[in-house]
Motif scaffolding. Structure first.
Motif: not given
Length: 252
Positions: A46-68
């Motif tokens: 699973a991979r997702w991104s987070t963008v802070a309110p009002g911030a540009a999409a290019s500033t997104r933080t990427l997160w990743m988890l493995e589920l097992a």
């Protein structure tokens, strides 16, 4: 109190699974075929991104988890990290476990529920617990018998990639993704017709698989299933498996 994995470790991970699994976004994957062939458990990337309110999409933080399935993390801490648990925090209906190797140069963080675990590696030396806990700060996790449901707390979060994986003994690794996410990568020509969709052979470069090789891609309107044979000698078994599958589904 954190109990040592050296005290609780019970040997190599063992679990079984069925044809279907719950995905973190609430959707479901299902692969049905010959009895006994698909008995291994499901894993999820699973991979997702987070963008802070009002911030540009290019500033997104990427997160990743493995589920097992529960028990995998003990195996990783014992056999791969060669370390131990160093802290435990309550998080919703489960706990978050922090683990580190003896030198503190590498670690792992995992959320543990009743049936499953969600984890990722921490490849920064000497960092504080806040760095370990960061992937879980913006999500809520709920464990079900057939998978973990993940809900976003941050309104600026969205899924980037979900992939379900399962080992098929004597064949190799099977991965499943949504067709809309991969439609641009599918061949433009018709594949061989099988029960659950169309089948193509994808030749791989030597740098992708030692000695070269191929993957076998089976697609329909809902899901794309890729069979990665464990060796060239398993190509025939991979093709046979694709032909024997009765259904490959990814439903909301």
């Amino acid at each position: 109190m954190v109990q040592s994995v050296k005290d609780t470790y019970g040997g190599p991970f063992r679990a079984s699974g069925g044809p279907g699994a719950l995905l973190p976004d609430g959707s479901r994957v299902e692969v049905r075929g010959p009895a006994g062939r698909l008995r291994e458990p499901w894993f999820v990337h699973a991979r997702w991104s987070t963008v802070a309110p009002g911030a540009a999409a290019s500033t997104r933080t990427l997160w990743m988890l493995e589920l097992a399935p529960r028990g995998v993390v003990d195996e990783l801490v014992h056999s791969v990290l060669e370390g131990d648990y160093v802290a435990e925090y309550t998080h919703g209906s489960g706990v978050v476990l922090l683990a580190s190797n003896d030198t503190g140069s590498e670690g792992l963080v995992a959320w543990r529920g009743r049936w499953h675990e969600a984890y990722c590696w921490v490849n920064e030396a000497g960092v504080g617990h806040d760095v370990y806990l960061a992937p879980f700060a913006g999500i809520r996790l709920t464990d079900h018998r057939d998978g973990i449901r993940v809900e976003f707390v941050d309104p600026g979060s969205r899924w980037e990639r979900l992939e379900a994986l399962k080992t098929v003994p004597d064949v190799g690794l099977v991965s499943v993704r949504r067709t809309p996410d991969l439609v641009h990568a599918l061949p433009r020509w018709a594949g061989a017709r099988v029960r659950s969709g169309e089948l193509w052979r994808q030749d791989l470069e030597p740098e992708a698989v030692p000695g070269g090789g191929a993957a076998f891609v089976l697609a329909n309107e809902e899901a794309v299933l890729t069979i990665h044979p464990e060796s060239r000698a398993r190509h025939a078994e991979a093709v046979a498996l694709a032909g024997e599958l009765d259904a490959v589904r990814w439903s909301a």
